[in-house]
Enzyme design. Structure first.
Site, mmCIF file in Angstrom:
data_model
loop_
_atom_site.group_PDB
_atom_site.id
_atom_site.type_symbol
_atom_site.label_atom_id
_atom_site.label_comp_id
_atom_site.label_asym_id
_atom_site.label_seq_id
_atom_site.Cartn_x
_atom_site.Cartn_y
_atom_site.Cartn_z
ATOM 1 C CE1 TYR A 36 7.010 3.818 7.637
ATOM 2 C CE2 TYR A 36 7.591 1.768 8.742
ATOM 3 C CZ TYR A 36 7.489 2.513 7.592
ATOM 4 O OH TYR A 36 7.856 1.964 6.402
ATOM 5 C CE LYS B 203 5.169 17.239 -1.409
ATOM 6 N NZ LYS B 203 5.633 17.320 -2.820
ATOM 7 C CG ASP C 194 8.072 16.152 -5.069
ATOM 8 O OD1 ASP C 194 8.932 16.681 -4.328
ATOM 9 O OD2 ASP C 194 7.168 16.796 -5.628
ATOM 10 C CG ASP D 281 9.704 1.955 3.814
ATOM 11 O OD1 ASP D 281 10.497 1.005 3.873
ATOM 12 O OD2 ASP D 281 8.525 1.849 3.413
ATOM 13 C CG ASP E 196 12.594 -0.749 -0.881
ATOM 14 O OD1 ASP E 196 13.272 -0.932 0.137
ATOM 15 O OD2 ASP E 196 11.690 -1.516 -1.259
HETATM 16 C C1 IPM Z 1 12.035 -1.827 5.867
HETATM 17 C C2 IPM Z 1 10.747 -2.583 5.692
HETATM 18 C C3 IPM Z 1 9.919 -2.390 6.948
HETATM 19 C C4 IPM Z 1 9.605 -0.919 7.043
HETATM 20 C C5 IPM Z 1 8.640 -3.222 7.009
HETATM 21 C C6 IPM Z 1 8.939 -4.707 6.847
HETATM 22 C C7 IPM Z 1 7.865 -2.981 8.279
HETATM 23 O O1 IPM Z 1 10.095 -2.177 4.545
HETATM 24 O O2 IPM Z 1 12.796 -2.146 6.807
HETATM 25 O O3 IPM Z 1 12.302 -0.929 5.073
HETATM 26 O O4 IPM Z 1 8.659 -0.410 6.423
HETATM 27 O O5 IPM Z 1 10.317 -0.218 7.769
HETATM 28 MG MG MG Z 2 11.191 -0.807 3.341
#
Ligand code: IPM
Ligand code: MG
Length: 355
Positions: free
Chosen positions: A138, A189, A221, A245, A249
């Site tokens: 990042y 990884k 993975d 990240d 999710d």
């Molecule tokens: C998160 C989001 C952010 C990230 C984006 C909006 C930059 O996806 O907080 O997970 O990738 O960190």
């Molecule tokens: Mg995210």
């Protein structure tokens, strides 16, 4: 206690308004909070030509904690990268040194049927994902788009972690595991990446200081697969920025609704930025249908982690459980036999349930 309130874009303002309403209704503890609002993301760009205006950054720096809504919207998609709403979040994380991102994925029993996985696979699930937030690909330099000798364009980014950064997040992971079921799974990884080999080596070394915590390692993975196969095997997962990240999710969806999950991003002294894990959902903005519970629960995390107000935090969490128990649901978690309510009514219900 000074709180910087940064509602942002899309549904951000309406969900943050509900969390503010709940904080104000706390009485005692809540009454001592000094809340100041500032624009961020697309709203920051509109107000000052910058997703993170200087005044907003200054407010966030001076505050004891930051309550954040969400940023982003289609009208900003064509802006150059430095002006895009997401930059506000990335810069806030970096400038404030918010390296430890706590993303709990808890299944509320009342919402077990909202998960896409079978109830027996997810019921009782309680995972904490600890994502490193200020390093990795990042932020790694060099990055860019260059022209190769052959005359074509090539994009490149750099994954990198120093020992210090790995050690710092590893300690945070072990400490978090100590407050829970004492199991820490480090995700990397290491079969492919040098960065991950160092990560694994350093996490293992730090682990010798925590003999009471069971440490395991998993390739990313496989972790993505195991989260769907048997999520209850996990207690705390510690991982880098990029893997975290993606996995967070995935884990959020196991709970049935990304609209339920709060997060905390902490610096070395416990100052933090608190935000729902979901995004700005521009398609439903301003329609009074967004779920404010993730933001309300983020305010609870703020009270617990940055303001030392454990009792008030627990009161909010109990109130959220109570409204779910009463069968109140926003559209995202609505199912037959429950009562559908809007954003504002959900906020009011939590206030009423505070007791
Ligand atoms: C998160 C989001 C952010 C990230 C984006 C909006 C930059 O996806 O907080 O997970 O990738 O960190
Ligand atoms: Mg995210």
């Amino acid at each position: 206690m000074k709180i910087a309130v940064l509602p942002g874009d899309g549904i951000g303002p309406e969900i943050v308004a509900q969390a503010v309403k709940v904080l104000r209704a706390l009485g005692g503890a809540g009454a001592q909070l000094e809340l100041s609002e500032a624009p961020v993301g697309g709203a920051g760009y509109d107000a000052a030509g910058d997703p993170l205006p200087d005044a907003t950054l200054a407010l966030a720096r001076a505050a004891d904690a930051v309550l954040f809504g969400s940023v982003g919207g289609w009208q900003y998609d064509q802006l150059p990268r430095a002006k895009r709403p997401e930059q506000a979040l990335l810069r806030l994380r970096k400038e404030l040194g918010l390296f430890a991102n706590l993303r709990p994925a808890i299944l509320y029993p009342e919402l077990a049927s909202a998960s896409t996985l079978r109830p027996e696979v997810v019921s009782g699930m309680d995972i904490l994902i600890l994502r490193e937030l200020t390093g990795d690909i990042y932020f790694g330099q060099p990055r860019g788009v260059r022209t190769t000798a052959g005359g074509e364009r090539e994009g490149y980014d750099t994954m990198r972690y120093t020992e210090t950064e790995i050690r710092r997040i590893a300690h945070a992971g072990f400490r978090a595991a100590r407050r829970r079921a004492r199991r820490l799974c480090s995700v990397d990884k290491a079969n492919v990446l040098e960065t991950s080999q160092l990560w694994r080596e350093v996490v293992t070394a730090v682990g010798s200081e925590y003999p009471d915590v069971e440490l395991s390692h998993m390739y990313v993975d496989n972790a993505a697969m195991q989260l769907l196969r048997a999520p209850k095997q996990f207690d705390v997962i510690v991982t880098g920025n990029m893997f975290g990240d993606i996995l967070s999710d995935e884990a959020s969806m196991l709970t049935g609704s990304i609209g339920m999950l709060p997060s905390a991003s902490l610096d070395e002294r416990g100052k933090g930025l608190y935000e729902p894990i979901h995004g700005s959902a521009p398609d439903i903005a301003g329609k009074d249908v967004a779920n404010p519970l993730a933001t309300i629960l983020s305010a609870a995390m703020m009270l617990r982690y940055s303001l030392d107000q454990d009792v008030a935090a627990t009161r909010i969490e109990a109130a959220v459980r109570k409204v779910l128990g009463q069968g109140l649901r926003t559209a995202d978690i609505h199912s037959p036999g429950t009562t559908r309510v809007g954003t504002g009514a959900m906020g009011d219900a939590v206030v009423a349930a505070l007791g």
